[in-house]
Design a protein around this motif. Structure first.
Motif, PDB file in Angstrom:
ATOM      1  N   CYS A 176       0.873  -0.958  -0.059  1.00  0.00           N
ATOM      2  CA  CYS A 176      -0.128  -0.109   0.137  1.00  0.00           C
ATOM      3  C   CYS A 176       1.278   0.801   0.039  1.00  0.00           C
ATOM      4  O   CYS A 176      -0.232   2.179  -1.065  1.00  0.00           O
ATOM      5  CB  CYS A 176      -1.254  -0.488   0.849  1.00  0.00           C
ATOM      6  SG  CYS A 176      -0.575  -1.404   2.336  1.00  0.00           S
ATOM      7  N   LEU A 214      -1.086   0.489   8.778  1.00  0.00           N
ATOM      8  CA  LEU A 214      -2.021   1.746   8.128  1.00  0.00           C
ATOM      9  C   LEU A 214      -2.098   2.034   6.976  1.00  0.00           C
ATOM     10  O   LEU A 214      -2.258   3.254   6.504  1.00  0.00           O
ATOM     11  CB  LEU A 214      -1.247   3.050   9.264  1.00  0.00           C
ATOM     12  CG  LEU A 214      -1.341   2.827  10.521  1.00  0.00           C
ATOM     13  CD1 LEU A 214      -0.086   4.068  11.197  1.00  0.00           C
ATOM     14  CD2 LEU A 214      -2.939   2.965  11.478  1.00  0.00           C
ATOM     15  N   GLU A 232      -0.296   5.894   4.592  1.00  0.00           N
ATOM     16  CA  GLU A 232       0.233   5.546   3.500  1.00  0.00           C
ATOM     17  C   GLU A 232      -0.119   7.074   2.856  1.00  0.00           C
ATOM     18  O   GLU A 232      -1.324   7.397   1.973  1.00  0.00           O
ATOM     19  CB  GLU A 232       0.342   4.363   2.645  1.00  0.00           C
ATOM     20  CG  GLU A 232      -0.003   3.020   3.482  1.00  0.00           C
ATOM     21  CD  GLU A 232       1.996   2.546   4.548  1.00  0.00           C
ATOM     22  OE1 GLU A 232       2.962   3.693   4.417  1.00  0.00           O
ATOM     23  OE2 GLU A 232       1.993   2.204   5.463  1.00  0.00           O
ATOM     24  N   THR A 239      -2.091  -7.534   9.611  1.00  0.00           N
ATOM     25  CA  THR A 239      -2.465  -6.227   9.832  1.00  0.00           C
ATOM     26  C   THR A 239      -3.837  -6.683   9.350  1.00  0.00           C
ATOM     27  O   THR A 239      -4.668  -5.441   9.315  1.00  0.00           O
ATOM     28  CB  THR A 239      -1.843  -5.310   9.197  1.00  0.00           C
ATOM     29  OG1 THR A 239      -1.119  -5.157   8.189  1.00  0.00           O
ATOM     30  CG2 THR A 239      -0.945  -5.608  10.510  1.00  0.00           C
ATOM     31  N   ARG A 240      -3.697  -7.404   7.780  1.00  0.00           N
ATOM     32  CA  ARG A 240      -4.914  -6.978   7.139  1.00  0.00           C
ATOM     33  C   ARG A 240      -5.167  -8.571   6.339  1.00  0.00           C
ATOM     34  O   ARG A 240      -3.997  -8.959   6.183  1.00  0.00           O
ATOM     35  CB  ARG A 240      -4.909  -6.680   5.814  1.00  0.00           C
ATOM     36  CG  ARG A 240      -3.746  -5.851   4.610  1.00  0.00           C
ATOM     37  CD  ARG A 240      -3.332  -5.169   4.036  1.00  0.00           C
ATOM     38  NE  ARG A 240      -2.964  -4.810   3.015  1.00  0.00           N
ATOM     39  CZ  ARG A 240      -1.923  -5.570   2.241  1.00  0.00           C
ATOM     40  NH1 ARG A 240      -2.202  -7.060   2.233  1.00  0.00           N
ATOM     41  NH2 ARG A 240      -0.557  -5.448   1.683  1.00  0.00           N
TER      42      ARG A 240
HETATM   43  S1  FES Z   1      -0.747  -3.561   4.490  1.00  0.00           S
HETATM   44 FE1  FES Z   1      -0.841  -1.343   4.539  1.00  0.00          FE
HETATM   45  S2  FES Z   1       0.537  -0.698   5.741  1.00  0.00           S
HETATM   46 FE2  FES Z   1       0.780  -2.916   5.686  1.00  0.00          FE
END
Ligand code: FES
Ligand SMILES: Nc1ncnc2c1ncn2[C@@H]1O[C@H](COP(=O)(O)OP(=O)(O)O)[C@@H](O)[C@H]1O
Ligand SMILES: [Mg+2]
Lengths: 133, 182
Positions: A36, A71, A75, B65-66
């Motif tokens: 991202c 996050l 980004e 995290t995702r």
């Molecule tokens: S997966 Fe989006 S910042 Fe890590």
């Protein structure tokens, strides 16, 4: 055309710098480079930081990259870690904002509040204006 | 991603997360055969067989995290759009190789972009070595971070001064081997 031998000159010039960087006053600037981050423009942010550090002749700074900061929507993310100070997280960076952070925060010591991440009651607000409402 | 060099950045980021210490990036462009090949090989911890089966499935990820992994599936769709393919070979505790192919002249093929920026970003990690080999038809350019470390007499090549020099060095050489195509 550049030849690999030019590195020899850089070596002579930078020997002292490398030694200086080892002391404790080193500031770390870390850029998140997960998918991202990369898609959102982390690479030009990183390059802008390197260029600004070089332009200002800052030797007590280490530029680094890291994987996921977790996050995605915020980004590109840049973290500035000064020795003995709390880490400052900047969100939604671009090359211009990143240069300003190097000048104002890393060099002059003034946190650029308007780009920092704002956490209110456990929720991250990525928009500075929201906080003021 | 807008540039192939950003896909490459992302794939190499997987290698770094897998604790690789040596990454080999091989790019071959053949305008006569109309092929564009990218290989990224690492000596990281590898991927087990079960996971490897569906590795380009966006729902395969080890991150927490995702729940969706993106990198490999994104790159694969770019390759498929350009009449090519993406293959992942891996062995646990040995390493991983990602091989991407595309048609060079395909209208959907993103430009390579700033590959020199991808390379110096990787070199910010002083503990990682990178060999970058780029073939354009019959011409070749090779950069080996181990050689740079040897000339500089230090593993700490991650200073802006050195990295910005490497960036320009790569750019000039790519212009040279491609006859100005970059
Ligand atoms: S997966 Fe989006 S910042 Fe890590
Ligand atoms: N070079 C590699 N070495 C080891 N594991 C890898 C490598 N590349 C990918 N993987 C594994 O495959 C998963 C999917 O990768 P990717 O599609 O890039 O998504 P993400 O990195 O967001 O999880 C990763 O989470 C990781 O477990
Ligand atoms: Mg990935």
């Amino acid at each position: 055309m550049k030849t690999i031998q030019e590195l020899e000159e850089i070596r002579k010039r930078t020997l002292d710098k490398v030694n200086q960087r080892k002391d404790r006053t080193t500031t770390r600037i870390v850029v998140g480079m997960a998918t991202c981050g990369i898609a959102a423009g982390a690479r030009p942010v990183l390059l802008a930081i390197m260029e600004e550090v070089e332009k200002l002749g800052l030797t007590d700074v280490v530029v680094a990259q890291t994987g996921c900061i977790g996050l995605c929507k915020m980004e590109p993310i840049v973290e500035v870690i000064k020795p003995g100070e709390e880490k400052v997280t900047y969100v939604k960076m671009d090359a211009e904002k990143a240069r300003r952070i190097v000048r104002e925060h890393v060099k002059d010591g003034n946190v650029v509040e308007e780009y920092t991440m704002h956490v209110i009651q456990g929720k991250i607000l990525n928009d500075y204006k929201v906080e003021k409402e | 991603m807008r540039e192939l060099s950003l896909h490459i950045m992302d794939i190499i980021e997987n290698s770094i997360s897998a604790d690789a210490t040596l990454i080999e990036l091989f790019i071959e462009e053949n305008t006569l055969k109309n092929t564009f090949t990218i290989k990224i090989k690492d000596n990281g911890k590898g991927i087990d067989e079960e996971m490897l089966k569906n590795i380009t499935d966006p729902f395969v990820t080890s991150r927490t995290t995702r729940r969706v992994g993106l990198g490999l599936s994104l790159f694969e769709s770019t390759c498929l759009r350009c009449n090519g393919s993406l293959k992942v070979y891996s062995k646990v505790n040995v390493g991983t190789e990602v091989v991407a192919t595309m048609e060079h002249e395909n209208i959907d093929r993103p430009p390579l972009g700033k590959i020199e920026e991808t390379v110096v970003t990787v070199l910010l990690n002083p503990s990682i070595d990178l060999v970058y080999e780029h073939i354009y038809n019959d011409k070749k350019f090779v950069l080996d971070s181990r050689e740079i470390k040897r000339i500089l007499g230090s593993d700490e090549i991650n200073t802006p001064e050195v990295l910005l020099w490497i960036k320009d060095f790569i750019k000039e050489n790519l212009k040279e081997i491609s006859g100005g195509a970059f």
